[in-house]
Write a protein that holds these residues in place. Structure first.
Motif, PDB file in Angstrom:
ATOM      1  N   ALA A  45       0.835  -1.202   0.000  1.00  0.00           N
ATOM      2  CA  ALA A  45       0.000   0.000   0.000  1.00  0.00           C
ATOM      3  C   ALA A  45       0.872   1.256   0.000  1.00  0.00           C
ATOM      4  O   ALA A  45       0.599   2.225  -0.724  1.00  0.00           O
ATOM      5  N   VAL A  46       1.934   1.246   0.810  1.00  0.00           N
ATOM      6  CA  VAL A  46       2.828   2.401   0.862  1.00  0.00           C
ATOM      7  C   VAL A  46       3.537   2.588  -0.481  1.00  0.00           C
ATOM      8  O   VAL A  46       3.718   3.719  -0.956  1.00  0.00           O
ATOM      9  N   GLU A  47       3.915   1.490  -1.120  1.00  0.00           N
ATOM     10  CA  GLU A  47       4.562   1.584  -2.429  1.00  0.00           C
ATOM     11  C   GLU A  47       3.631   2.243  -3.453  1.00  0.00           C
ATOM     12  O   GLU A  47       4.069   3.037  -4.283  1.00  0.00           O
ATOM     13  N   GLY A  48       2.349   1.902  -3.387  1.00  0.00           N
ATOM     14  CA  GLY A  48       1.396   2.544  -4.286  1.00  0.00           C
ATOM     15  C   GLY A  48       1.323   4.044  -4.066  1.00  0.00           C
ATOM     16  O   GLY A  48       1.275   4.829  -5.020  1.00  0.00           O
ATOM     17  N   ILE A  49       1.317   4.461  -2.809  1.00  0.00           N
ATOM     18  CA  ILE A  49       1.270   5.890  -2.484  1.00  0.00           C
ATOM     19  C   ILE A  49       2.539   6.586  -2.979  1.00  0.00           C
ATOM     20  O   ILE A  49       2.484   7.678  -3.561  1.00  0.00           O
ATOM     21  N   LEU A  50       3.692   5.949  -2.778  1.00  0.00           N
ATOM     22  CA  LEU A  50       4.954   6.536  -3.218  1.00  0.00           C
ATOM     23  C   LEU A  50       5.043   6.625  -4.740  1.00  0.00           C
ATOM     24  O   LEU A  50       5.757   7.478  -5.275  1.00  0.00           O
ATOM     25  N   ALA A  51       4.305   5.756  -5.431  1.00  0.00           N
ATOM     26  CA  ALA A  51       4.312   5.774  -6.899  1.00  0.00           C
ATOM     27  C   ALA A  51       3.261   6.727  -7.460  1.00  0.00           C
ATOM     28  O   ALA A  51       3.000   6.726  -8.664  1.00  0.00           O
ATOM     29  N   LEU A  52       2.653   7.542  -6.586  1.00  0.00           N
ATOM     30  CA  LEU A  52       1.640   8.522  -7.009  1.00  0.00           C
ATOM     31  C   LEU A  52       0.403   7.844  -7.596  1.00  0.00           C
ATOM     32  O   LEU A  52      -0.131   8.256  -8.630  1.00  0.00           O
ATOM     33  N   ARG A  53      -0.060   6.818  -6.902  1.00  0.00           N
ATOM     34  CA  ARG A  53      -1.275   6.133  -7.319  1.00  0.00           C
ATOM     35  C   ARG A  53      -2.266   6.084  -6.155  1.00  0.00           C
ATOM     36  O   ARG A  53      -1.860   5.869  -5.009  1.00  0.00           O
ATOM     37  N   PRO A  54      -3.568   6.270  -6.434  1.00  0.00           N
ATOM     38  CA  PRO A  54      -4.557   6.046  -5.388  1.00  0.00           C
ATOM     39  C   PRO A  54      -4.559   4.579  -4.981  1.00  0.00           C
ATOM     40  O   PRO A  54      -4.238   3.705  -5.797  1.00  0.00           O
ATOM     41  N   VAL A  55      -4.916   4.320  -3.737  1.00  0.00           N
ATOM     42  CA  VAL A  55      -4.877   2.962  -3.191  1.00  0.00           C
ATOM     43  C   VAL A  55      -6.208   2.628  -2.541  1.00  0.00           C
ATOM     44  O   VAL A  55      -6.766   3.437  -1.796  1.00  0.00           O
ATOM     45  N   VAL A  56      -6.703   1.427  -2.832  1.00  0.00           N
ATOM     46  CA  VAL A  56      -7.862   0.867  -2.146  1.00  0.00           C
ATOM     47  C   VAL A  56      -7.356  -0.318  -1.331  1.00  0.00           C
ATOM     48  O   VAL A  56      -6.754  -1.241  -1.900  1.00  0.00           O
TER      49      VAL A  56
END
Length: 386
Positions: free
Chosen positions: A298-309
């Motif tokens: 989840a943190v990797e998604g945030i760091l990649a500038l992507r919304p996360v569910v």
């Protein structure tokens, strides 16, 4: 005759880990080794097998030793697995004893609770131990949890990766949790991250991680199917592989994908570089059905500038909660995932404008340098009181 100056020998620390892949706990072991090396000490890492982690460890300046090791797996606890359990216990104990004697570490760092012999053997040899707990399952049997955590009572120091992990340990074995220190996982982001596309036509959904029923991968496929029924076109890519013995689950996923037809579901397999894959997708879904001690993905998604569910449960709540671009949903609920994905598409322009703020927040909270320093300090402090 001038005196010869001698460079003092570096302290040696032994790090032990149960695998050699590049999933969550493997990456944390790599960061722990980097922390030891960055401190100027010698890091020797013991693994039970070869794998992609080995080259990364050596590239970070650590030495790697492959040796027999008892790694607790569910298959070993069934009657048919008992002969292997006994063999691995005996071989693992002998190999660990000899390695500790040869390396003579100032302290032993034990990564995860699935290698129970190491804390006990190290303390018998009067070597301080730092146990780093990456597992927590509050819904599991309290008796089983207590048995899993018990060997780590021998540890000089216990580290946990979330408050949820500490609470779970305390419920099963209060003494083990009494002096546990919280160290949030250090999660490295991409060197460069680009905002996702400005407009959404067909939503591109990504799942990253093990293909396992516990991870709820089929829930993502079902959510995408629901979006299609609502007239909202979407595809989902599955980035990851199965544990040996779970090939049946991948087959079920492929059969479900065939029912949906076309390229609705793509199987990407395991890839060490997740950033290029994230860059091709609009949103990351982390749909775990069971307790997670944390949620690196989840943190990797945030760091990649992507919304996360992400599932609103256990350590995932700590990893993904509190960001303006994440949505927490009930676990094992494809409809809730589909609803969250629809909300993301509906509010896309506004959400896209908040992604950089989320990234900055995650960088401040999970900077790898902070994690490395915390682990290194804990290991060196344990070694200093020997």
């Amino acid at each position: 005759m001038a005196e010869r100056s001698e460079t003092p020998a570096r302290e040696t620390y032994l790090l032990v880990h149960p695998g050699a892949e590049l999933f969550g706990s493997d990456r944390m072991l790599l960061e722990s080794a980097r922390g030891i090396v960055d401190s100027g000490a010698r890091a020797v890492v013991a693994l039970p097998e070869h794998g992609p982690l080995v080259d990364h460890l050596r590239g970070a300046g650590a030495e790697v030793v492959i040796l027999p090791m008892l790694v607790l797996r569910k298959s070993l606890l069934r009657p048919r697995g008992w002969p292997t359990l006994i063999r691995n216990t005996l071989r693992g104990a002998g190999a660990a004893w000899r390695l500790i004697g040869r390396v003579r570490p100032a302290a032993v760092y034990v990564s995860t609770i699935t290698i129970p012999q190491w804390p006990l053997l190290a303390r018998v040899r009067r070597v301080p131990v730092v146990s780093h707990v990456h597992e927590a399952e509050a819904s599991g049997s309290r008796l089983i949890n207590a048995a899993l955590y018990a060997p780590h009572l021998a540890a000089t120091t216990v580290l946990v990766n979330s408050e949820f992990s500490r609470t779970t340990i305390a419920a099963a074995l209060p003494r083990a949790a009494r002096h546990a220190d919280l160290v949030f996982n250090g999660v490295a982001g991409p060197s460069e991250a680009a905002l996702p596309r400005e407009e959404i036509d067909e939503l591109r959904v990504l799942y990253m991680g093990r293909l396992s029923p516990r991870k709820g991968v089929d829930d993502v496929i079902s959510a995408v199917a629901l979006l299609a029924e609502r007239g909202r076109p979407a595809t989902v890519s599955l980035l990851g592989s199965v544990f040996t013995g779970y090939e049946w689950y991948e087959q079920e996923l492929r059969e479900r994908a065939a029912e949906l037809g076309g390229d609705t579901v793509r199987f990407l397999g395991f890839r060490p570089d997740v950033w290029s894959v994230l860059a091709e997708h609009d949103v990351l879904v982390v749909p775990s059905r069971i307790d997670e001690p944390f949620g690196n993905t989840a943190v990797e998604g945030i760091l990649a500038l992507r919304p996360v569910v992400a599932s609103d449960t256990s350590g995932l709540r700590e990893a993904a909660g509190g960001y303006p671009t994440t949505a927490l949903v009930a676990p094992h609920a494809p409809t809730a995932i589909a609803d969250a994905l629809e909300d993301i598409v509906r509010t896309w322009t506004d959400l896209r404008g908040r992604l950089e703020a989320s990234r900055a927040q995650a960088e401040a909270r999970h900077a790898p340098k902070l994690y490395r320093r915390a682990v290194s300090d804990a290991v060196r402090s344990a070694g200093s009181v020997r």
